[in-house]
Design a protein around this motif. Structure first.
Motif, PDB file in Angstrom:
ATOM      1  N   LEU A   4      51.517  72.411  35.556  1.00 28.61           N
ATOM      2  CA  LEU A   4      51.811  71.414  34.581  1.00 28.61           C
ATOM      3  C   LEU A   4      52.331  69.988  35.441  1.00 28.61           C
ATOM      4  CD1 LEU A   4      53.856  73.289  31.782  1.00 28.61           C
ATOM      5  CD2 LEU A   4      51.507  72.384  31.793  1.00 28.61           C
ATOM      6  N   PRO A   5      53.250  70.262  36.383  1.00 29.51           N
ATOM      7  CA  PRO A   5      53.409  68.829  36.978  1.00 29.51           C
ATOM      8  C   PRO A   5      52.349  68.139  38.011  1.00 29.51           C
ATOM      9  CG  PRO A   5      54.868  70.540  37.672  1.00 29.51           C
ATOM     10  CD  PRO A   5      53.928  71.217  36.712  1.00 29.51           C
ATOM     11  N   ALA A  52      50.266  66.428  35.263  1.00 30.87           N
ATOM     12  CA  ALA A  52      51.078  65.050  35.097  1.00 30.87           C
ATOM     13  C   ALA A  52      50.823  64.030  36.249  1.00 30.87           C
ATOM     14  CB  ALA A  52      52.426  65.254  34.845  1.00 30.87           C
ATOM     15  N   TYR A  53      50.853  64.684  37.491  1.00 29.43           N
ATOM     16  CA  TYR A  53      50.896  63.838  38.649  1.00 29.43           C
ATOM     17  C   TYR A  53      49.496  63.063  38.799  1.00 29.43           C
ATOM     18  CZ  TYR A  53      51.543  62.136  43.490  1.00 29.43           C
ATOM     19  OH  TYR A  53      51.404  61.269  44.753  1.00 29.43           O
ATOM     20  N   THR A 113      57.233  60.358  37.905  1.00 32.02           N
ATOM     21  CA  THR A 113      56.458  61.341  37.115  1.00 32.02           C
ATOM     22  C   THR A 113      56.755  62.822  37.852  1.00 32.02           C
ATOM     23  OG1 THR A 113      54.707  59.811  36.643  1.00 32.02           O
ATOM     24  CG2 THR A 113      54.210  62.161  36.388  1.00 32.02           C
ATOM     25  N   SER A 121      58.417  65.531  35.857  1.00 29.80           N
ATOM     26  CA  SER A 121      57.523  66.770  35.516  1.00 29.80           C
ATOM     27  C   SER A 121      58.163  67.864  36.160  1.00 29.80           C
ATOM     28  CB  SER A 121      56.145  66.556  35.984  1.00 29.80           C
ATOM     29  OG  SER A 121      56.019  66.397  37.434  1.00 29.80           O
TER      30      SER A 121
END
Length: 181
Positions: free
Chosen positions: A94-95, A98-99, A107, A111
């Protein structure tokens, strides 16, 4: 022309990250004596670094490869490894996604904070309804009721510690490894 994602350099770097993540995962230690089966390791930081540097797909490959390598060494009938795989899906992938779409330090912080909260919640639910019953059978609900707060604290500590390591190492590693990508 579209760039080929699976270059020899990228595959080699993914393999190195997977091997390091596996090695680091073997350096685990319990942090709460009453629940010594909850062992802290810092392999999520290595997996997350891979996901940030190589990309979310590369990070997922590192997660899955590290998981597969660890199976023969399981001391928990593969339940602990399965738990780690579930948590890694939320903490690493997930992070990284997002990144990929917003490459800003804010971010990363947001995240990773969200991922830490998510793994604390998901860890609680998966332990209660999946992992404890698989490992313990009868009596799992009673035991869970007596240790659930350790599970929440453990996942929060694991998330925060791996996030800190990732943030401290990312820029330094990115500069060194950018020559290889």
């Amino acid at each position: 022309m579209k760039e080929n994602y699976f270059t020899a350099k990228r595959i080699a770097l993914t393999a190195v990250f997977a091997a390091v993540a596996f090695g680091v995962s073997r350096l685990d230690f319990p942090i709460f004596p009453p629940v010594s089966f909850l062992k802290l390791d810092f392999s999520f930081a290595i997996m997350l670094l891979a996901a940030y540097i190589i990309g979310p797909l590369g990070g997922e490959i590192v997660v899955l490869t590290s998981f597969a390598i660890s199976l023969p060494f399981s001391q928990t009938a593969m339940i602990g490894e399965f738990a780690n795989l579930i948590m890694a899906q939320f903490f690493v992938v997930l992070p990284a996604v997002a990144y990929k779409f917003r490459r800003k330090f804010s971010t990363v912080i947001i995240s990773l904070s969200a991922a830490t909260i998510v793994i604390s919640a998901v860890g609680l639910l998966t332990n209660r309804f999946l992992l404890f019953p698989l490992y313990m059978g009868e009596g799992a609900a009673e035991f869970f009721a007596s240790v659930w707060y350790f599970i929440v604290a453990f996942n929060a500590i694991k998330g925060v510690s791996n996030a800190i390591i990732t943030v401290l190492l990312y820029k330094r590693l990115k500069k060194v490894l950018s020559r290889f990508l």
